[in-house]
Design an enzyme around this catalytic site. Structure first.
Site, PDB file in Angstrom:
ATOM      1  N   LYS A  72       0.588  -1.134   0.026  1.00  0.00           N
ATOM      2  CA  LYS A  72      -0.134   0.109  -0.146  1.00  0.00           C
ATOM      3  C   LYS A  72       0.678   1.280  -0.269  1.00  0.00           C
ATOM      4  CE  LYS A  72      -4.713   0.730   0.883  1.00  0.00           C
ATOM      5  NZ  LYS A  72      -5.530  -0.225   0.053  1.00  0.00           N
TER       6      LYS A  72
HETATM    7  N1  GLU Z   1      -6.976   0.436  -3.201  1.00  0.00           N
HETATM    8  C1  GLU Z   1      -7.661  -1.657  -3.414  1.00  0.00           C
HETATM    9  C2  GLU Z   1      -8.350  -2.163  -1.781  1.00  0.00           C
HETATM   10  O1  GLU Z   1      -8.284  -1.467  -0.761  1.00  0.00           O
HETATM   11  C3  GLU Z   1      -7.716  -2.253  -4.001  1.00  0.00           C
HETATM   12  C4  GLU Z   1      -6.488  -2.886  -4.078  1.00  0.00           C
HETATM   13  C5  GLU Z   1      -5.616  -3.272  -5.660  1.00  0.00           C
HETATM   14  O2  GLU Z   1      -6.491  -2.809  -6.146  1.00  0.00           O
HETATM   15  O3  GLU Z   1      -4.663  -3.574  -5.844  1.00  0.00           O
HETATM   16  O4  GLU Z   1      -8.341  -3.284  -1.811  1.00  0.00           O
END
Ligand code: GLU
Length: 417
Positions: A106
């Site tokens: 993240k």
């Molecule tokens: N931000 C989204 C989540 O928290 C999607 C992450 C992604 O598609 O890699 O799952």
């Protein structure tokens, strides 16, 4: 709000609890409670008026035992090192719940995007992408959208990476626009998995979505689309909210019309029907299903005592504090955790990455069908673990199932160095 709860400590508590049900030594478990690495950087860009602005930015790579690190990039003033670490851990457990071949990561930049022009946001995003370039890549770490980022930012990141690497590499990020290598169905995917999880949960409890009333906290991409898809399946959306407050109409709100109104005026509270109230009014509304779709720590233990919903489906990441979870378990409220309910986003990101690698693009129908299979299979795995292993709640089932998958991948790899 319980903002003093550190989300990284919440994550570690969740893993410690799950560890008691999994055959994993305490020293090995430590590995799955910490990110493998965190990039921390200060971005400096020139503002439109010629002055220089600096921003704290991060990328946490939590665990890569099951595949490339995967997870979104968030633009928000509340972004911190610990928040990004927690969110990257939740991604590692989420990809394992969905059983897709990724680890977890993240990223985030501490800023309020509404204070910057489009040109400034492009410079900020490209500067961040240049910092990320050595540590990302289609086989290394694959960013995606998160709070306040979307196709536009992903297209900029892809373009920056490709220019610097002198190549084409659409699979370096997901959540791109269709003409930049995005996938059909990606924009709706998080809301769709929320709807599918709610459908499975109510069917498990012997109810059909047509008999269900719903409150949705947060009306961004995930919340608004979940509301519309739940309404399409016959559920009655009686209350929705955003950062300005909530609206409530027992006869049911038109989810699409509320989105249109918010797009015009900036807030759901400007919608012509319904009684305006507070965020707390929404969270404690007398509904069958509550969908928290805003930020982490929206519901603490005190608020959990007043919740009237029978089922909570977490569209946001980490919306309940661990203490709130305990209260809701004691009160027999079914909580379908974020790592299942919002896994649609990363699952369709996976489909996008597969399509990028094959250079062959799927129809929206195929994307939605494959997503439905992933979410219903994951629900089935969690439900069996919950029942057969006598676990306290579905969140524990999710962590037990996913921790076992990660531990297996790690142990099969053997020791290094
Ligand atoms: N931000 C989204 C989540 O928290 C999607 C992450 C992604 O598609 O890699 O799952």
């Amino acid at each position: 709000m319980a903002n003093e709860v550190n989300p990284f400590e919440s994550l570690q508590e969740q893993i410690d609890d799950a560890g008691t049900y999994v055959d994993v030594a305490e020293d090995v478990l430590e590995r799955f409670k910490q990110p493998e690495r965190v990039l921390e950087t200060t971005l400096s860009i020139e503002r439109d008026d010629g002055s220089i602005a600096t921003f704290d930015a991060y990328r946490s790579q939590f665990n890569g035992d099951r595949g490339p690190y995967k997870g979104g990039i968030r633009y928000h003033p509340g972004v911190s090192r610990d928040e990004v670490k927690a969110l990257s851990g939740w991604m590692a457990y989420k990809t394992a719940v969905a059983n897709i071949p990724y680890g977890g990561g993240k990223g985030g930049i501490a800023l309020d995007p509404s204070e910057y022009s489009t040109a400034e946001l492009e410079r900020i995003t490209r500067s961040y992408a240049a910092e990320l370039r050595p540590v990302i890549g289609p086989d290394r770490d694959v960013p995606a959208p998160d709070v306040n980022t979307g196709q536009r930012e992903m297209n900029w990141i892809k373009d920056t990476y490709e220019k610097l690497e002198n190549t084409t590499a659409p699979g370096v990020v997901t959540g791109k626009g269709l003409e930049s290598g995005g996938s059909e169905g990606r924009l709706e995917a998080t809301g769709r998995s929320v709807m599918l999880t709610a459908r499975e949960a109510f069917s498990y409890l012997g109810t059909d979505l047509e008999e269900v009333t719903v409150a949705v906290q947060g009306y961004g991409n995930a919340g608004a689309i979940a509301a519309r898809l739940l309404a399409d399946k016959g559920a009655r959306i009686v209350a929705v909210s955003d950062s300005s407050g909530s609206i409530h109409d027992e006869d049911g709100l038109d989810a699409g019309a509320v989105s249109d109104r918010k797009a015009q005026s900036g807030s759901v509270t400007d919608y012509e029907d319904g009684e305006v109230g507070s965020n707390e009014d929404l969270l404690t509304a007398d509904v069958d299903l509550l969908v928290p779709a805003a930020l982490e720590n929206a519901i603490d233990a005190d608020l959990a005592e007043d919740i009237q919903a029978d089922v909570i489906v977490e569209a946001a990441n980490g919306p309940l504090t661990p203490d709130a979870d305990d209260v809701l378990t004691d009160r027999d409220v079914y909580v379908l955790p974020d790592v299942l309910a919002n896994a649609g986003g990363v699952t369709v990101s996976y489909f996008e990455w597969v399509q990028n690698r094959q250079g062959f693009y799927w129809s929206e129908e195929r994307v939605n069908d494959e997503l439905e299979t992933v979410i219903t299979d994951a629900f089935e795995d969690l439900q069996s673990a919950f029942k057969d292993r006598d676990l306290p709640n579905f969140r524990m089932a999710a962590y037990v199932v996913s921790l076992e998958r990660i531990v297996d991948a790690y142990e099969q790899g053997g020791n290094w160095p």
